[in-house]
Design an enzyme around this catalytic site. Structure first.
Site, short mmCIF file in Angstrom:
data_model
loop_
_atom_site.label_atom_id
_atom_site.label_comp_id
_atom_site.label_asym_id
_atom_site.label_seq_id
_atom_site.Cartn_x
_atom_site.Cartn_y
_atom_site.Cartn_z
N ILE A 29 1.02 -0.88 0.11
CA ILE A 29 0.16 -0.10 -0.04
C ILE A 29 0.40 1.38 0.15
CG2 ILE A 29 -1.62 1.95 1.63
CD1 ILE A 29 -2.88 -1.59 0.27
N GLY A 58 -10.81 1.34 -2.82
CA GLY A 58 -9.51 1.53 -2.57
C GLY A 58 -8.38 0.49 -1.61
N GLU A 59 -7.39 1.13 -1.85
CA GLU A 59 -6.50 0.04 -1.05
C GLU A 59 -6.07 -0.97 -0.45
OE1 GLU A 59 -8.62 -0.67 3.17
OE2 GLU A 59 -8.87 1.20 3.34
N GLY A 60 -5.94 -1.23 -2.21
CA GLY A 60 -5.80 -2.81 -2.61
C GLY A 60 -6.98 -3.58 -2.23
#
Length: 337
Positions: free
Chosen positions: A71, A303-305
């Site tokens: 991240i 988001g954040e992966g």
């Protein structure tokens, strides 16, 4: 990783000589897939995923035992234009949450056995407001690209790049606008209201116009309109390619980072798959530009992966079936070719 770059020109040299998948491993994996105890094509896209993994890992029996999630967090000068529903200090607060294990991505990393690394990129110094000039100098964008490039563990067998940065859907939409043209790339991101969306659209239009002289070069687009975390994701995707580590792309922002590489060197994303289609309005359009069909579509916009992290489970399932199933001959089952 031992190789690196000091300038955008040196990065372009890497892009001109990218590693390719192993054709012998692909052939062997396809042959093995044809002998597994199942009807031909019965596992659908999982079969193609397994063969894709085999090509990049150089083996007939690929694995997904060591996934890595990185991240990257950065702050954006354009956030001062009121383009987000949250203030810029949330970036720092969320980095602390990632570090202490309290975010969604921490839970998903644990669920799928992934190593999670968090990289805060000069959060006390936001990028320049791109409506007034380039967001980064060449030295700044190269430093962010290198941070991502060097964050990839070459021993990983699967890689996900995620992000945190208030204002970064504005930056990603500006990048998409510059790379592909047209309008309508701006979405609601963290949930801006109609007035916020208009401010976002105005900031994107102003940024593209202000930086127009730089926009003929995808890497300069990244410098002019990107953020440190977006540049780091692009660097990480390239770093994974150089290490032959397959990549799962996350949402709109991660795909905007990837699009810079794709436009700079067609084929640069051959080692990437799209983990999911997010709820951010233009993500489906961007995936179409990249020629990537998402594995999942769950309405995520975190988001954040996070969407790509969920897709780790799909890839794990694909390689577990491919590498662990018996062949007709091994199982003593009639029907093998």
């Amino acid at each position: 990783m031992t190789m690196t770059f000091q300038t955008l020109a040196e990065l372009r040299a890497l892009l001109s000589d990218l590693p390719m998948p192993d054709p012998a491993a692909i052939a062997a994996a396809e042959a093995r897939n044809g002998q597994l105890t199942k009807p031909p094509g019965a596992l659908g896209r999982l079969e193609k995923l397994a063969v894709w993994m085999a090509g990049w890992q150089g083996t007939e029996k690929p694995r997904a035992d060591r996934p890595q999630i990185a991240i990257f967090a950065g702050n954006h000068g354009v956030a001062a234009k009121g383009v987000s529903a949250f203030p810029a200090e949330v970036t720092v607060q969320m980095v602390a949450n990632f570090t202490h294990g309290g975010a969604a991505i921490n839970q998903l990393a644990k669920a799928f056995g992934a190593r999670l690394d968090v990289h805060a990129l000069d959060l006390d110094h936001p990028t320049g407001d791109f409506t007034e000039g380039p967001a980064m100098t060449e030295a700044e964008v190269v430093a962010a690209l290198r941070k991502g490039f060097e964050a990839v563990d070459p021993q990983a067998d699967l890689f996900v790049a995620g992000e945190m940065g208030i204002g970064n859907t504005t930056s990603a939409a500006a990048i998409a606008t510059a790379l592909y043209g047209g309008t309508g790339w701006a979405g609601r991101g963290t949930g801006v209201d109609d007035a916020g969306l208009r401010r976002k659209e105005a900031a994107i239009a102003a940024g593209v116009e202000r930086n127009r002289a730089l926009l003929g070069d995808p890497l300069q687009v990244l410098r002019a309109l990107g953020g440190r975390e977006i540049a780091a994701m692009a660097g990480a995707i390239l770093g994974a390619r150089m290490a032959r580590v397959p990549v799962i792309l996350d949402g709109f922002i991660a795909c905007a980072a990837a699009a810079v590489l794709d436009r700079a060197a067609p084929g640069a994303l051959d080692h990437c798959i799209a983990g999911h289609q997010s709820a951010e309005g233009a993500h489906a359009r961007l995936l179409e530009k990249l020629g990537k069909e998402p594995l999942l579509a769950l309405g995520l916009r975190l988001g954040e992966g996070s969407g790509a992290a969920l897709a780790i489970g799909v890839v794990k399932g694909a390689v577990a079936c491919h590498s662990g199933m018996a062949t007709f001959a091994e199982a003593g089952v009639a029907g093998g070719g």
